[in-house]
Design a protein around this motif. Sequence first.
Motif, short mmCIF file in Angstrom:
data_model
loop_
_atom_site.label_atom_id
_atom_site.label_comp_id
_atom_site.label_asym_id
_atom_site.label_seq_id
_atom_site.Cartn_x
_atom_site.Cartn_y
_atom_site.Cartn_z
N ARG A 71 15.07 -53.54 12.82
CA ARG A 71 15.72 -54.52 13.67
C ARG A 71 15.51 -55.92 13.09
O ARG A 71 14.43 -56.28 12.68
CB ARG A 71 15.13 -54.47 15.09
CG ARG A 71 15.46 -53.18 15.83
CD ARG A 71 14.94 -53.25 17.25
NE ARG A 71 15.27 -52.05 17.99
CZ ARG A 71 14.96 -51.87 19.28
NH1 ARG A 71 14.29 -52.81 19.93
NH2 ARG A 71 15.31 -50.75 19.88
N THR A 72 16.58 -56.67 13.06
CA THR A 72 16.48 -58.04 12.55
C THR A 72 16.79 -59.01 13.69
O THR A 72 17.71 -58.79 14.48
CB THR A 72 17.46 -58.27 11.40
OG1 THR A 72 18.79 -57.99 11.86
CG2 THR A 72 17.13 -57.38 10.22
N SER A 73 16.01 -60.04 13.78
CA SER A 73 16.22 -61.04 14.81
C SER A 73 17.37 -61.95 14.39
O SER A 73 17.57 -62.20 13.20
CB SER A 73 14.96 -61.87 15.01
OG SER A 73 13.87 -61.05 15.37
#
Length: 363
Positions: A11-13
Amino acid sequence: MTTPSSPALPRTSPPLTVTVIIPAHNEEAGLPATLRSIKSQSVPPDKIIVVDDGSTDHTGAVAASYGVTVLRPPGNLGSKAKAQNHALPHCDTDLILAVDADTVLAPDYIEQLKPAFDDPAVQVAAGNVQTRFARTPWERGRSTEYLFGFHWHRPIQQLADSPMVCSGCCSMFRRTALEESGGFPERTIVEDMDFTWSQQAAGRRAVYVSDAVAWAADPETLTYLRKQVWRWMAGFMQNVRLHLPRLLTRKPMLATWVIVALLEILAAPLWWAAPVLLTTAYHEPVPRTLGWWAGAELFLTIPALLYAARRRRLPITQVLLNLPFVYLNKAVNLYYAWKALLVELILVPLRLSRGLVIYEKGR
């Protein structure tokens, strides 16, 4: 029959968003260069707000011509922090970059600074400030002060995770930290140092990013230099009075830098008088004592300046030619440091003075 599942993607912010706030009072001359540097950033900000704080020139019109948001308070608010707080309710981004209206940012300034906020403990960060101009003796002296301070003192403080101040002319703040603190501090005359110390005392982090470079326009005359240095020194002592007891227990390394700075102020007159004292006490020839004193000064100064010149790709000859002018600035610094110590640490606690409460521009 089963099919192998695809590996889960990390997951990437979402990227952090940035609003630039520029408080401006009668800055029609310097503001265009500031706005051009901001609009040409390699990582552009999401919003730019200029607070036209009671200007009597064309500051507002100049800002509007660059297509930025211009806010005009009903009257002059009286300080940079108040002007910045006037803009804060109009900000909904993750980060706030406060830039003085006469400061020019390197094209990658935001790109260099944003990664510091990948650490959720970081609440404020700032880069390496250098002088835009070196025309007058006072500007040339300031250029030496900045070269030395930002390539010697500030890196050491960062290594100890306790920078003394994130420079207010180009500091980036986490918006939630500002809102939780009630905005940019207005209780002292120097909001940048106040916020830097209060966040570290609260267990959060302030960061110095040496590769992020900004160029500030500094006082070109003695009149403006005196106003700026008096504000800086009075603000430092106000923060000593306000924060030092808490720093001693919450952030002892930062307290150490503060105490060292106070000791340097107290010892400076003795150091400056050392050639006379040694000549009088030991009957040494004046040239010898002056040579010893000057040699010690150069030994403590030249290596850091040579490193800074190489790092900033500046002509070494020019850096060395500017060195004598720093002693003019040091004399002004010392006078106002002692005045601030007397007023803010003695007279104010005794209720014999209100201290410095009126914000005056330094140029």
